[in-house]
Enzyme design. Structure first.
Site, PDB file in Angstrom:
ATOM      1  N   SER A 140      73.905 -36.787   1.118  1.00  0.00           N
ATOM      2  CA  SER A 140      74.554 -35.609   0.518  1.00  0.00           C
ATOM      3  C   SER A 140      75.340 -35.945  -0.752  1.00  0.00           C
ATOM      4  O   SER A 140      76.264 -36.771  -0.720  1.00  0.00           O
ATOM      5  CB  SER A 140      75.496 -35.001   1.566  1.00  0.00           C
ATOM      6  OG  SER A 140      76.478 -34.206   0.945  1.00  0.00           O
TER       7      SER A 140
HETATM    8  N1  LIG Z   1      80.228 -27.077  -2.464  1.00  0.00           N
HETATM    9  C1  LIG Z   1      80.191 -27.883  -1.263  1.00  0.00           C
HETATM   10  C2  LIG Z   1      78.757 -28.048  -0.793  1.00  0.00           C
HETATM   11  C3  LIG Z   1      78.678 -28.616   0.600  1.00  0.00           C
HETATM   12  C4  LIG Z   1      77.261 -28.525   1.146  1.00  0.00           C
HETATM   13  O1  LIG Z   1      76.563 -27.520   0.943  1.00  0.00           O
HETATM   14  N2  LIG Z   1      76.840 -29.575   1.858  1.00  0.00           N
HETATM   15  C5  LIG Z   1      75.508 -29.594   2.443  1.00  0.00           C
HETATM   16  C6  LIG Z   1      74.919 -30.992   2.374  1.00  0.00           C
HETATM   17  S1  LIG Z   1      74.711 -31.529   0.710  1.00  0.00           S
HETATM   18  C7  LIG Z   1      75.628 -29.201   3.913  1.00  0.00           C
HETATM   19  O2  LIG Z   1      76.526 -29.627   4.590  1.00  0.00           O
HETATM   20  N3  LIG Z   1      74.695 -28.370   4.410  1.00  0.00           N
HETATM   21  C8  LIG Z   1      74.664 -28.001   5.790  1.00  0.00           C
HETATM   22  C9  LIG Z   1      74.898 -26.532   5.999  1.00  0.00           C
HETATM   23  O3  LIG Z   1      75.185 -25.810   5.023  1.00  0.00           O
HETATM   24  O4  LIG Z   1      74.795 -26.093   7.156  1.00  0.00           O
HETATM   25  C10 LIG Z   1      80.866 -29.230  -1.533  1.00  0.00           C
HETATM   26  O5  LIG Z   1      81.000 -29.595  -2.710  1.00  0.00           O
HETATM   27  O6  LIG Z   1      81.292 -29.895  -0.579  1.00  0.00           O
END
Ligand SMILES: N[C@@H](CCC(=O)N[C@@H](CS)C(=O)NCC(=O)O)C(=O)O
Length: 222
Positions: free
Chosen positions: A12
């Site tokens: 990530s």
């Molecule tokens: N804007 C957030 C984005 C976080 C995000 O979308 N993370 C993704 C992985 S890159 C995630 O956890 N996805 C799982 C989900 O949304 O259920 C940040 O900067 O932390």
């Protein structure tokens, strides 16, 4: 100081931006891997910390925070002493420039990158529309412009904006290389960031998990 725990996964980009910040600050922390493909982030104990079920999530002694940009700003503001303070400067105008770059990362770069990776990762699509790569090229142009007369994205000091952007960019090069003839400032900046003593540990060695995975999708640009 209390105990810091970072919940995340190496692939990530926002997690890697927090790893860069923690390493830059030299903070001790525990890293707990949350397997997004195994559904760890949807378990009740994780949702209690972060109802948006995203990584990174930080636990600072019972204080839970999510969104990498918010986490990085918090970490520097709370723990960045002396020469580390410049990672998120106290001067309001300097800080405002960092914030501007962070919002650009969060909104424009983040959504441009997600539009490319999400269909590959989540929907098993293998064709990427050229228009999405053109949008990525537009982001590189903007970043190149930000770096027109400074060494780093928000001025002549390294800041958390550099960490957010390199974390995303180091994955996006699978789709579009940073051509030094087209984006000389950006290409120079990438080399500068790669020389940081903690770069490999925090981002370089970890991003390959993500880039190998993307390459394994055998995508084509149409
Ligand atoms: N804007 C957030 C984005 C976080 C995000 O979308 N993370 C993704 C992985 S890159 C995630 O956890 N996805 C799982 C989900 O949304 O259920 C940040 O900067 O932390």
């Amino acid at each position: 100081m209390g105990k810091l725990t970072l919940y995340g996964i190496d692939g990530s980009p926002p997690v890697r931006s927090v790893l860069l910040t923690l390493n830059a600050l030299g903070l001790p922390f525990e890293y707990k891997v949350i397997n997004l493909f195994g559904g760890d982030h949807l378990k009740p104990e994780f949702l209690k910390m972060n109802p948006l079920h995203t990584v990174p999530t930080l636990d600072d002694d019972g204080f839970y925070l999510y969104d990498s940009h918010a986490i990085n700003a918090y970490l520097v503001a709370k723990y960045g002493k002396n020469d580390k303070e410049s990672l998120y400067p106290k001067d309001l105008q300097q800080r405002a420039i960092v914030d501007q770059r962070l919002h650009y990362d969060s909104s424009v770069f983040g959504s441009t990158a997600r539009a490319i990776t999400f269909p590959l990762i989540r929907e098993n699509q293998t064709e990427i529309a050229q228009a999405k790569i053109d949008a990525l090229s537009g982001v590189y142009e903007t970043l190149n412009l930000f770096l027109k007369s400074t060494d780093y994205l928000a001025g002549n000091n390294l800041t958390i904006a550099d960490f957010s952007v390199i974390a995303v960019l180091s994955g996006m090069v699978v789709f579009l290389e940073v051509d030094a003839r087209k984006f000389p400032n950006l290409a120079g900046w990438v080399q500068r960031i790669k020389k940081l003593p903690y770069y490999e540990e925090a981002n370089g060695s970890k991003v390959t998990q993500f880039t190998d995975f993307l390459k394994s999708k055998n995508f084509t640009i149409v």
